[in-house]
Design a protein around this motif. Sequence first.
Motif, mmCIF file in Angstrom:
data_model
loop_
_atom_site.group_PDB
_atom_site.id
_atom_site.type_symbol
_atom_site.label_atom_id
_atom_site.label_comp_id
_atom_site.label_asym_id
_atom_site.label_seq_id
_atom_site.Cartn_x
_atom_site.Cartn_y
_atom_site.Cartn_z
ATOM 1 N N PRO A 134 -1.525 1.132 -4.788
ATOM 2 C CA PRO A 134 -2.717 0.360 -4.437
ATOM 3 C C PRO A 134 -3.288 0.871 -3.113
ATOM 4 O O PRO A 134 -2.530 1.161 -2.183
ATOM 5 C CB PRO A 134 -2.199 -1.071 -4.273
ATOM 6 C CG PRO A 134 -0.773 -1.073 -4.678
ATOM 7 C CD PRO A 134 -0.294 0.331 -4.701
ATOM 8 N N TRP A 135 -4.600 0.960 -3.038
ATOM 9 C CA TRP A 135 -5.224 1.306 -1.753
ATOM 10 C C TRP A 135 -5.247 0.062 -0.870
ATOM 11 O O TRP A 135 -5.088 0.132 0.342
ATOM 12 C CB TRP A 135 -6.632 1.826 -1.987
ATOM 13 C CG TRP A 135 -7.317 2.293 -0.734
ATOM 14 C CD1 TRP A 135 -8.201 1.594 0.007
ATOM 15 C CD2 TRP A 135 -7.130 3.549 -0.079
ATOM 16 N NE1 TRP A 135 -8.590 2.332 1.102
ATOM 17 C CE2 TRP A 135 -7.952 3.541 1.072
ATOM 18 C CE3 TRP A 135 -6.356 4.683 -0.345
ATOM 19 C CZ2 TRP A 135 -8.022 4.621 1.952
ATOM 20 C CZ3 TRP A 135 -6.435 5.764 0.534
ATOM 21 C CH2 TRP A 135 -7.252 5.722 1.669
ATOM 22 N N LYS A 136 -5.419 -1.069 -1.528
ATOM 23 C CA LYS A 136 -5.473 -2.334 -0.806
ATOM 24 C C LYS A 136 -4.917 -3.407 -1.730
ATOM 25 O O LYS A 136 -5.273 -3.453 -2.912
ATOM 26 C CB LYS A 136 -6.926 -2.645 -0.443
ATOM 27 C CG LYS A 136 -7.224 -4.079 -0.074
ATOM 28 C CD LYS A 136 -7.155 -4.273 1.400
ATOM 29 C CE LYS A 136 -7.415 -5.726 1.772
ATOM 30 N NZ LYS A 136 -6.990 -6.029 3.129
ATOM 31 N N GLU A 181 0.822 -1.209 0.000
ATOM 32 C CA GLU A 181 0.000 0.000 0.000
ATOM 33 C C GLU A 181 0.858 1.262 0.000
ATOM 34 O O GLU A 181 0.374 2.343 -0.292
ATOM 35 C CB GLU A 181 -0.904 0.014 1.248
ATOM 36 C CG GLU A 181 -2.053 -0.955 1.165
ATOM 37 C CD GLU A 181 -2.800 -1.072 2.494
ATOM 38 O OE1 GLU A 181 -2.566 -0.246 3.395
ATOM 39 O OE2 GLU A 181 -3.613 -2.008 2.628
ATOM 40 N N ARG A 212 -4.608 -7.289 -1.385
ATOM 41 C CA ARG A 212 -4.821 -8.491 -0.588
ATOM 42 C C ARG A 212 -4.514 -9.716 -1.437
ATOM 43 O O ARG A 212 -4.925 -9.787 -2.595
ATOM 44 C CB ARG A 212 -6.287 -8.531 -0.155
ATOM 45 C CG ARG A 212 -6.857 -9.888 0.159
ATOM 46 C CD ARG A 212 -6.514 -10.339 1.546
ATOM 47 N NE ARG A 212 -7.078 -11.666 1.817
ATOM 48 C CZ ARG A 212 -6.759 -12.384 2.883
ATOM 49 N NH1 ARG A 212 -5.906 -11.935 3.763
ATOM 50 N NH2 ARG A 212 -7.295 -13.563 3.064
ATOM 51 N N VAL A 242 -7.783 -3.004 -4.550
ATOM 52 C CA VAL A 242 -8.673 -1.856 -4.525
ATOM 53 C C VAL A 242 -7.840 -0.641 -4.898
ATOM 54 O O VAL A 242 -6.754 -0.436 -4.353
ATOM 55 C CB VAL A 242 -9.309 -1.648 -3.130
ATOM 56 C CG1 VAL A 242 -10.175 -0.392 -3.121
ATOM 57 C CG2 VAL A 242 -10.142 -2.848 -2.727
#
Lengths: 161, 399
Positions: B355-357, B59, B359, B348
């Motif tokens: 990237p904001w997220k 992130e 995973r 996300v």
Amino acid sequence: MGRLIDLCKQKLGGAVISAHEQHGDETVVIHKDAMLTALRWLRDDEATKFDFMMDLTAVDYFGTRPREERFEVVYHLFSLSHNHRLRVKMPVAESDPAVESAVTVWRAADWFEREVWDMYGIVFKGHPNMKRILLYEEFEGHPLRKDYNIRKRQPLIGPEN
Amino acid sequence: MEDKNQLDLNTELMVLNMGPSHPATHGTVRFFLKLDGEKIVHMETEIGYLHRGFEKHCENGTWTQAFPYTDRLNYCSAPQNNVAYALAVEKLLGVTDKIPARAVYIRTIMCELARMADHYTNLAAGTLELGALTAFIYFVEARELTWDIIESVCGARLTSNYIRVGGLASDLPEGFAGHVKSVFAKNRVFWSEFDKLLTHNRIFLDRMRDTGAISREDAISFAFTGPCLRAAGVEYDVRKASPYLAYREVDFDIPVGTTGDNFDRYLVRMEEINQSMRIVEQCLSLLPSGPININDASVRNPSKEDGHTYMESMIFHFKNTIEGIQVPKGESYVPTEGTNGELGFYLVSQGGGKPWKCRVRPPCFALTQAMGHMCTGSYLADIIPTFDMINLIGGECDR
């Protein structure tokens, strides 16, 4: 709109806050209080039959969304018999970061929920063993929250005995 | 405890800590056991010893800077992690269909080579931990030969960092097809040697057969994927269920087990090595010529030569490096078939260069979770083959 979204809207009615389809991924956003019932229906209904909970995680929208919907818990479901997928999300407020546990729906949820608690501080009510999984119990804070500074350091504290 | 002679035996439960650094487990994990004699009455699994904050780091870097981190998830099959991440970013960018065919085929080849290397590593470590040192040496030699191919492509055995958003870091080296051919000829000989050493070996069978079994229903409920799910009789493979890369164009079979025990997991992996070789050979014969990168400078940097010659290309080099490639707002999840099971990235983006997220769905996380379920009621010694066949990779499980 996709077929699954229509099904969810029909069955769950007002519990569906919104739905969208982006890049071919169908997504429904469901109200927190109706989540467990919705998940159980999604698993059991012949038309949906989501027997796999492939992934469970959370996203922190700190600073970009109002505090009442700061977090989002995200399920990725997969159905073996229908070979279809659905993303199910629910907004979670900063002041009340607690949701229902889905351990009784899919056994896989156990560790995934513990990880969300560990990283985001969202409690899963009804979970049999709600404790940290990747970090140690003495760790302070939840590191994947956006307001946890990446440069913050904590001493590694072992168990007392 | 029905036997009269055993009535006066002390059957108090014994608490035993196994790990986190146990010589007979590969991977850092701690088992907390309650034993009745040698029988496991209660078992808890503790992971997290290798947690490095993968998501937090991703992130805080650009989309491209996440690639080296993905290498270190399942480091036995790094190219697969690179590919899975790249596919998710490309989906967000909406450029999935614009990736040149040559890049798609090379990605498929790299994924399958990685699968072979990962299976060799897993079986090598597994047999070693059961005391079969000879088999270990054979498997590791086959693995090193496979890793030599990967090294010739990207310069590293493990941390390949080879795939880029929109293409590849570099094209295949000269003489690649010949190299693969000579290695596969040797690996096929090795394969029949493993088969002779293990598949009908009484000691191996006694340790593997009927141990660590899981039923089809439980495997699904625990979200098992990959070889462990297929060993339990479920024919699910992402490469067939929702084909990505070039898997639609090639012919291969999905081995499926029946009992879900460790021996079936071993058999499934052995057959997958053969199938991966088939896929690589087909891809090599179908391999198109042409560019390896998308023709879009805002996604994939123009070549170094262009960067040093043209003003615009140089600007893109600067912008892509400093600000990161600009990914529109949205979310995406792409499932891929990792060696251990479904490997998917959920990304996300809030717009912008980071990237904001980020995973990753780690396949062995779900598998390791079921260790207690599979081992409770069996013997202490059964933990070793079960844990071997689960193939926990610390880097992937703990992230």
